[in-house]
Write a protein that holds these residues in place. Structure first.
Motif, PDB file in Angstrom:
ATOM      1  N   UNK A  24       0.835  -1.206   0.000  1.00 16.67           N
ATOM      2  CA  UNK A  24       0.000   0.000   0.000  1.00 16.67           C
ATOM      3  C   UNK A  24       0.868   1.253   0.000  1.00 16.67           C
ATOM      4  N   UNK A  25       1.965   1.234   0.802  1.00 14.59           N
ATOM      5  CA  UNK A  25       2.878   2.380   0.831  1.00 14.59           C
ATOM      6  C   UNK A  25       3.524   2.613  -0.538  1.00 14.59           C
ATOM      7  N   UNK A  26       3.938   1.484  -1.195  1.00 13.51           N
ATOM      8  CA  UNK A  26       4.553   1.609  -2.527  1.00 13.51           C
ATOM      9  C   UNK A  26       3.563   2.207  -3.534  1.00 13.51           C
ATOM     10  N   UNK A  27       2.317   1.735  -3.488  1.00 14.56           N
ATOM     11  CA  UNK A  27       1.286   2.266  -4.407  1.00 14.56           C
ATOM     12  C   UNK A  27       1.057   3.760  -4.173  1.00 14.56           C
ATOM     13  N   UNK A  28       0.981   4.119  -2.889  1.00 14.39           N
ATOM     14  CA  UNK A  28       0.764   5.538  -2.564  1.00 14.39           C
ATOM     15  C   UNK A  28       1.923   6.389  -3.059  1.00 14.39           C
ATOM     16  N   UNK A  29       3.142   5.868  -2.884  1.00 14.24           N
ATOM     17  CA  UNK A  29       4.327   6.615  -3.342  1.00 14.24           C
ATOM     18  C   UNK A  29       4.335   6.753  -4.871  1.00 14.24           C
ATOM     19  N   UNK A  30       3.987   5.638  -5.560  1.00 13.90           N
ATOM     20  CA  UNK A  30       3.939   5.686  -7.031  1.00 13.90           C
ATOM     21  C   UNK A  30       2.914   6.723  -7.518  1.00 13.90           C
ATOM     22  N   UNK A  31       1.720   6.684  -6.890  1.00 15.38           N
ATOM     23  CA  UNK A  31       0.674   7.647  -7.304  1.00 15.38           C
ATOM     24  C   UNK A  31       1.108   9.077  -7.035  1.00 15.38           C
ATOM     25  N   UNK A  32       1.812   9.291  -5.901  1.00 15.06           N
ATOM     26  CA  UNK A  32       2.295  10.643  -5.581  1.00 15.06           C
ATOM     27  C   UNK A  32       3.326  11.115  -6.600  1.00 15.06           C
ATOM     28  N   UNK A  33       4.238  10.207  -6.981  1.00 15.40           N
ATOM     29  CA  UNK A  33       5.266  10.567  -7.974  1.00 15.40           C
ATOM     30  C   UNK A  33       4.627  10.879  -9.323  1.00 15.40           C
ATOM     31  N   UNK A  34       3.642  10.028  -9.712  1.00 12.27           N
ATOM     32  CA  UNK A  34       2.969  10.261 -11.010  1.00 12.27           C
ATOM     33  C   UNK A  34       2.212  11.590 -11.003  1.00 12.27           C
ATOM     34  N   UNK A  35       1.619  11.943  -9.869  1.00 12.19           N
ATOM     35  CA  UNK A  35       0.916  13.227  -9.763  1.00 12.19           C
ATOM     36  C   UNK A  35       1.892  14.387  -9.925  1.00 12.19           C
ATOM     37  N   UNK A  36       3.057  14.288  -9.260  1.00  7.05           N
ATOM     38  CA  UNK A  36       4.063  15.338  -9.355  1.00  7.05           C
ATOM     39  C   UNK A  36       4.533  15.509 -10.799  1.00  7.05           C
ATOM     40  N   UNK A  37       4.764  14.329 -11.458  1.00  4.53           N
ATOM     41  CA  UNK A  37       5.213  14.401 -12.859  1.00  4.53           C
ATOM     42  C   UNK A  37       4.157  15.072 -13.743  1.00  4.53           C
ATOM     43  N   UNK A  38       2.903  14.676 -13.514  1.00  9.29           N
ATOM     44  CA  UNK A  38       1.828  15.262 -14.351  1.00  9.29           C
ATOM     45  C   UNK A  38       1.713  16.760 -14.110  1.00  9.29           C
ATOM     46  N   UNK A  39       1.839  17.213 -12.854  1.00  9.75           N
ATOM     47  CA  UNK A  39       1.754  18.640 -12.576  1.00  9.75           C
ATOM     48  C   UNK A  39       2.927  19.395 -13.200  1.00  9.75           C
ATOM     49  N   UNK A  40       4.138  18.792 -13.170  1.00 11.04           N
ATOM     50  CA  UNK A  40       5.289  19.441 -13.804  1.00 11.04           C
ATOM     51  C   UNK A  40       5.096  19.570 -15.311  1.00 11.04           C
ATOM     52  N   UNK A  41       4.548  18.465 -15.934  1.00 13.89           N
ATOM     53  CA  UNK A  41       4.292  18.512 -17.380  1.00 13.89           C
ATOM     54  C   UNK A  41       3.305  19.618 -17.733  1.00 13.89           C
ATOM     55  N   UNK A  42       2.267  19.664 -16.957  1.00 12.53           N
ATOM     56  CA  UNK A  42       1.237  20.692 -17.237  1.00 12.53           C
ATOM     57  C   UNK A  42       1.798  22.093 -17.049  1.00 12.53           C
ATOM     58  N   UNK A  43       2.660  22.240 -16.049  1.00 17.64           N
ATOM     59  CA  UNK A  43       3.293  23.550 -15.800  1.00 17.64           C
ATOM     60  C   UNK A  43       4.185  23.956 -16.962  1.00 17.64           C
ATOM     61  N   UNK A  44       4.936  22.979 -17.515  1.00 19.02           N
ATOM     62  CA  UNK A  44       5.822  23.247 -18.661  1.00 19.02           C
ATOM     63  C   UNK A  44       4.996  23.651 -19.886  1.00 19.02           C
ATOM     64  N   UNK A  45       3.898  22.906 -20.104  1.00 15.41           N
ATOM     65  CA  UNK A  45       3.040  23.193 -21.275  1.00 15.41           C
ATOM     66  C   UNK A  45       2.445  24.598 -21.159  1.00 15.41           C
ATOM     67  N   UNK A  46       2.013  24.938 -19.935  1.00 15.47           N
ATOM     68  CA  UNK A  46       1.428  26.264 -19.706  1.00 15.47           C
ATOM     69  C   UNK A  46       2.457  27.363 -19.932  1.00 15.47           C
ATOM     70  N   UNK A  47       3.725  27.078 -19.584  1.00 19.12           N
ATOM     71  CA  UNK A  47       4.792  28.087 -19.750  1.00 19.12           C
ATOM     72  C   UNK A  47       5.133  28.215 -21.234  1.00 19.12           C
TER      73      UNK A  47
END
Length: 242
Positions: free
Chosen positions: A219-242
């Motif tokens: 469960x901890x590994x899944x939570x960590x993976x989802x958190x990392x994927x969320x961070x990556x998606x937010x960074x991508x969206x931030x780059x696209x917006x810039x």
């Protein structure tokens, strides 16, 4: 010096007093558990062999095996030591004892006959005193009566009957020690089953704990993976917006 002579085979003992210093010289400097020739004590003990089992000095202090001196010493004693009885838990006390070597100031010397000579000694070997008490342990009773494992030991225990003050005849017998009965076997089986159940329960609990730990880690590994994927998606969206 008084000599206390005991014969285990007949159950008799006799005290003789020896004042002749020449005869006593042969006993001096001997240790406890050493064997001495009977002719040293007197001609009537020709062929006898005695073992020194102990003695007391003139003040009543007993000889103690392992103390290699012929004088009196004060030893710090604790529970389980000879010549001492513990009164309180953990108590130690300094007690006076004599060494295991026979000296000139021994008042009474105890001897045990290990080999009987040819000539009978009146009061020692001419009679026998029956033992009032028989063995208590089950195997010792079997050995005494030459019984097999199938024989019931309870039928052979040595008992005595006597009349009490009220005039009632009472049979008194010792409690047999180490007697294997169906009840003792049942209790043994119950103890073994309890132990086995405890082992199995511990195994099951350990397996359940390992499974729970594995689930928590997953469960901890899944939570960590989802958190990392969320961070990556937010960074991508931030780059696209810039």
């Amino acid at each position: 010096m008084k000599i206390n002579i005991a014969v285990p085979s007949t159950g008799l003992q006799k005290i003789i007093e020896i004042d002749d210093e020449k005869r006593l010289q042969n006993l001096y400097e001997r240790r406890m558990a050493q064997e001495v020739d009977g002719s040293i004590i007197g001609d009537e003990f020709e062929g006898y062999i005695f073992r020194i089992s102990g003695g007391n000095d003139k003040q009543g202090f007993p000889m103690r095996q392992g103390v290699l001196t012929n004088t009196r010493v004060r030893l710090l004693c604790k529970k389980g030591h000879k010549c001492y009885r513990q009164r309180r838990a953990g108590e130690r006390k300094r007690k006076s004892v004599r060494g295991c070597i026979v000296g000139h100031d021994i008042a009474v010397l105890n001897l045990v006959v290990t080999k009987v000579g040819d000539n009978p000694v009146p009061g020692l070997t001419d009679d026998s005193v029956p033992r009032r008490l028989g063995p208590k342990r089950a195997n010792n009773i079997r050995k005494l009566f030459n019984l097999s494992k199938e024989d019931d030991v309870r039928q052979y225990v040595i008992a005595r009957t006597f009349t009490n003050k009220k005039g009632v005849e009472i049979r008194k017998a010792p409690k047999i020690q180490r007697l294997v009965t169906p009840l003792t076997l049942q209790r043994k089986r119950a103890r073994k089953a309890l132990k086995m159940n405890s082992v199995l329960r511990n195994k099951e609990e350990a397996a359940a704990y390992k499974k729970l730990v594995a689930q928590r880690l997953a469960a901890q590994k899944d939570a960590r993976r989802s958190l990392i994927s969320k961070r990556r998606s937010t960074r991508k969206s931030a780059k696209i917006a810039a």
